[in-house]
Design an enzyme around this catalytic site. Structure first.
Site, PDB file in Angstrom:
ATOM      1  N   GLU A   1       0.588  -1.038   0.441  1.00  0.00           N
ATOM      2  CA  GLU A   1      -0.086  -0.329  -0.180  1.00  0.00           C
ATOM      3  C   GLU A   1       0.724   1.421   0.014  1.00  0.00           C
ATOM      4  O   GLU A   1       2.244   1.148   0.121  1.00  0.00           O
ATOM      5  CB  GLU A   1      -1.163   0.115   1.101  1.00  0.00           C
TER       6      GLU A   1
ATOM      7  N   LYS B   1      -3.933  -1.784  14.183  1.00  0.00           N
ATOM      8  CA  LYS B   1      -3.255  -0.293  14.599  1.00  0.00           C
ATOM      9  C   LYS B   1      -3.036  -0.353  16.402  1.00  0.00           C
ATOM     10  O   LYS B   1      -5.685  -0.256  17.156  1.00  0.00           O
ATOM     11  CB  LYS B   1      -3.045   0.887  14.533  1.00  0.00           C
TER      12      LYS B   1
END
Length: 298
Positions: free
Chosen positions: A23, A157
């Site tokens: 990404e 995360k």
């Protein structure tokens, strides 16, 4: 959606040579300059060293680029105003012919369209803390569920609600595999304390499950814990996350701006040890992704 597949990537896909997608929002929005560009190039080097072709994905000039070259990587790293592209943003950014860094969600969709089976990232998005009020959930989760791509990450995360993120992945039918671990990794932190149902200890074990899942037209998440020497302590990170969330509420930070805001705050609060951990886990995940891609193509 028009794809512009780099010749090296197209040749590899045609010849069944393994390819790993990367990404690009981590370059444009996730890491500070100049470490964003050096890290982007280091990830590609890690992948190439194992005999695998890297394919950094981005939007540029009205097409989805699969295999960004050096010039495009430098633009993503250094230009101001690069669009952050999730799935909802693909069509508008393509139509505007703008430069866009793709999130995990957008990268998964484009990788699947190109025929790439493995993607490496740092940590996926998920269900945000306080989602019962904000309904803030990353598009990453449904994208992984809908597309036949193995996403290799250090879990989700830490700033997220990790328990709810796992619940959503279960609801969406996404297998979550621990790579050498029985617990869900938490990005900078090696373990969240949340048990996983499935564990594999090598790329072969991951590839065996991946073949079955990808054949169903769906994706899966392979979770690699950050190395012990790079990891941060859970108690330290939790305290700093709570402080950062309180600050984001005061500053009115919402939506796509929230996660980058929280990660920047964590970096500053930990004297940038969080940044070092982020880069270390990105490189480790790229290596594991390359090994899985090799095994899938064997």
């Amino acid at each position: 959606m028009n794809l512009s597949i780099a010749p090296e990537v197209a040749k590899a896909l045609e010849a069944n040579v393994p390819v790993v997608a990367l990404e690009s929002t981590v370059i444009a929005h996730g890491l500070p300059r100049p470490r964003n560009l050096t890290t982007a190039k280091a990830l590609e080097t890690e992948i190439r060293a194992l005999g695998v072709v890297p394919a950094t994905i981005a939007l540029h000039d009205g097409v989805a680029v699969v295999g960004a070259g050096d010039v495009l990587l430098e633009r993503l790293a250094n230009e101001a105003g690069v669009a952050k592209v999730s799935i909802r943003d693909i069509a508008p950014v393509l139509a505007a012919r703008s430069l866009g860094g793709t999130t995990v969600a957008a990268t998964v969709e484009i990788a699947a369209a190109a025929g790439i089976q493995v993607l490496a990232t740092g940590g996926i998005g998920g269900v945000h803390r306080g989602a019962e009020r904000s309904f803030d959930e990353s598009a990453d989760l449904e994208a992984i569920a809908r597309h036949p791509v193995v996403v290799v990450s250090a879990g989700a995360k830490y700033v997220l609600d990790l328990a709810l993120t796992l619940e959503r992945l279960e609801t969406l039918g996404v297998p979550v595999l621990g790579y050498g671990t029985d617990e869900f990794p938490a990005f900078y932190v090696r373990s969240s304390g949340l048990r996983l149902q499935y564990r594999v200890n090598d790329a072969l074990g991951a590839a065996r499950i991946a073949r079955e899942q990808l054949a169903r037209g769906a994706g899966m998440l392979l979770c690699v814990p950050v190395a012990a020497e790079s990891a941060l302590g859970r108690d330290e990170v939790e305290e700093q996350v709570r402080n950062a969330i309180a600050a984001s509420d005061r500053d009115g930070i919402r939506g796509a701006d929230l996660t980058p805001y929280l990660l920047r705050a964590l970096g500053e609060a930990t004297n940038y040890r969080a940044l070092d951990a982020n880069i270390a886990l990105l490189r480790a995940n790229a290596q594991v992704a390359a090994q899985v891609a090799l095994t899938l193509c064997a």
